[in-house]
Enzyme design. Structure first.
Site, PDB file in Angstrom:
ATOM      1  N   LYS A   1     -98.736 -73.333  -2.452  1.00 18.71           N
ATOM      2  CA  LYS A   1     -98.717 -72.445  -3.617  1.00 18.71           C
ATOM      3  C   LYS A   1     -97.390 -72.859  -4.492  1.00 18.71           C
ATOM      4  O   LYS A   1     -97.479 -73.060  -5.715  1.00 18.71           O
ATOM      5  CB  LYS A   1     -98.966 -70.912  -3.456  1.00 18.71           C
ATOM      6  CG  LYS A   1    -100.212 -70.448  -3.065  1.00 18.71           C
ATOM      7  CD  LYS A   1    -100.442 -69.269  -2.469  1.00 18.71           C
ATOM      8  CE  LYS A   1    -102.027 -68.987  -2.178  1.00 18.71           C
ATOM      9  NZ  LYS A   1    -102.264 -67.813  -1.279  1.00 18.71           N
TER      10      LYS A   1
ATOM     11  N   GLN B   1     -99.675 -62.299   0.308  1.00 18.80           N
ATOM     12  CA  GLN B   1    -100.542 -63.167   1.439  1.00 18.80           C
ATOM     13  C   GLN B   1    -101.345 -62.593   2.190  1.00 18.80           C
ATOM     14  O   GLN B   1    -100.790 -61.555   3.020  1.00 18.80           O
ATOM     15  CB  GLN B   1     -99.686 -64.534   1.725  1.00 18.80           C
ATOM     16  CG  GLN B   1    -100.617 -65.453   2.602  1.00 18.80           C
ATOM     17  CD  GLN B   1    -101.302 -66.422   1.766  1.00 18.80           C
ATOM     18  OE1 GLN B   1    -101.041 -66.763   0.663  1.00 18.80           O
ATOM     19  NE2 GLN B   1    -102.547 -66.391   2.134  1.00 18.80           N
TER      20      GLN B   1
ATOM     21  N   ASP C   1    -104.270 -62.197  -7.931  1.00 18.25           N
ATOM     22  CA  ASP C   1    -105.448 -62.208  -6.817  1.00 18.25           C
ATOM     23  C   ASP C   1    -106.436 -61.508  -7.409  1.00 18.25           C
ATOM     24  O   ASP C   1    -107.831 -61.869  -6.921  1.00 18.25           O
ATOM     25  CB  ASP C   1    -105.060 -61.674  -5.404  1.00 18.25           C
ATOM     26  CG  ASP C   1    -105.107 -62.687  -4.447  1.00 18.25           C
ATOM     27  OD1 ASP C   1    -105.671 -63.788  -4.476  1.00 18.25           O
ATOM     28  OD2 ASP C   1    -104.712 -62.212  -3.225  1.00 18.25           O
TER      29      ASP C   1
END
Ligand code: NAP
Length: 290
Positions: A56, A100, A123
């Site tokens: 990322k 994460q 997200d």
């Protein structure tokens, strides 16, 4: 006679998406001096998570996006992680926050996701964003939707000129993939069926579908003779076989002979996920700054 499906190239689509975002970032920087920023929080040292976070950071940097990783020790408390999120929520240079997953077991994932500012929730998992998606009221320009489902939709739109009216069957009802992808298909005016482990006669449900989205987590689960000839198949699954090979949830060798178009694994949906995270960060930047 068996045909050969068109292969939907997710790697190329993701590269094109990233390049387009890079151009938008360059234009924003030139006109405002500002650069969208993505902050990723990693708790612990799960090897797979470390690899995801590193890629990322790398892909964000490649397109000129500011990105920072915050690495917290595995034994960090829920309160410590909440404090880090509060700090990022308050920081005006942070446009996107991604925690994460999975988190260590002593931390309640729901509590952490609820604490993220919904406007920075790249997200798309915060209940406000999930609720906006489910209500069908939010507009696409500002809505933050989960990255893998968004990637599935972009690939589908590339493969099919018109989605309205098509029969779509989503196999899987997870919060991360199945449910949001079904909502997005509904928003695109498909007739949507969500199948799961209690669905009866799954093969005949799937045979109705013009679009099959498989998000099950079982290697080669969807067989070629479940696929309606000419259907478009989006395989979200990433499964590692004992020999180390990565395969999807669809029996690709069988399905490719029946489908009209199909995503491979690897090289299909997978590469789209991080590209869509970068897209969401840009979306969050634009929405926050008008
Ligand atoms: P998940 O949370 O485990 O959900 C799996 C879903 O499949 C559940 O809804 C489950 O039904 C359903 N299912 C399980 N066995 C079934 C069966 N025999 N018949 C019908 N449905 C069945 O998994 P997920 O997070 O959605 O992920 C699914 C797959 O996508 C995994 O392989 C994962 O690695 C992959 N993935 C890929 C990406 C990417 O970037 N490409 C991103 C995320 C996930 P119930 O609800 O009834 O249990």
């Amino acid at each position: 006679m068996a045909g050969q499906a068109r292969i939907i190239d997710g790697k190329a689509a993701a590269a094109a998406l990233r390049a387009g975002i890079g151009e938008e970032i360059a234009a924003i920087r030139a006109s405002t001096g500002l650069v969208p920023g993505l902050d990723v929080v990693l708790v612990g040292d799960d090897p797979a998570s470390r690899v995801y976070v590193a890629s990322k950071e790398k892909l964000a940097a490649e397109i000129g996006m500011k990105s920072r990783a915050h690495r917290l020790p595995a034994e960090s408390s829920e309160a410590e992680l909440l404090a880090k999120i509060a700090e990022l929520n308050a920081d005006d240079t942070v446009d996107g926050i991604l925690v994460q997953l999975p988190l260590p077991k002593h931390i309640d994932t729901g509590v952490i996701i609820d604490a993220i500012d919904p406007a920075k929730d790249v997200d798309g998992l915060h209940p406000i964003n999930a609720g906006r998606l489910a209500s069908g009221k939010a507009s696409g320009a500002t809505l933050l939707v989960p990255c893998t489902p968004l990637g599935c939709m972009l690939l589908l739109k590339q493969a099919l000129p018109v989605l309205a009216g098509l029969e779509a069957v989503v196999i899987g009802r997870s919060e991360l993939v199945g449910r949001p992808v079904a909502q997005l298909l509904l928003q695109a005016d498909c007739t949507v069926t969500i199948a799961h482990s209690r669905t009866r006669d799954l093969a005949s449900v799937v045979r109705r579908a013009d679009i099959v989205v498989a998000a099950v987590g079982r290697p080669h689960f969807v067989k070629g003779d479940w696929i309606k000839p000419g259907a478009t198949v989006i395989d979200v699954g990433i499964n590692r076989l004992p020999d180390g090979k990565l395969v999807g949830d669809v029996d690709f060798a069988e399905a490719v002979a029946v489908a009209g178009a199909i995503t491979p694994v690897p090289g299909g949906v997978g590469p789209m996920t991080i590209a869509c995270l970068l897209r969401n960060t840009l979306t969050a930047f634009q929405a926050r700054r008008g």
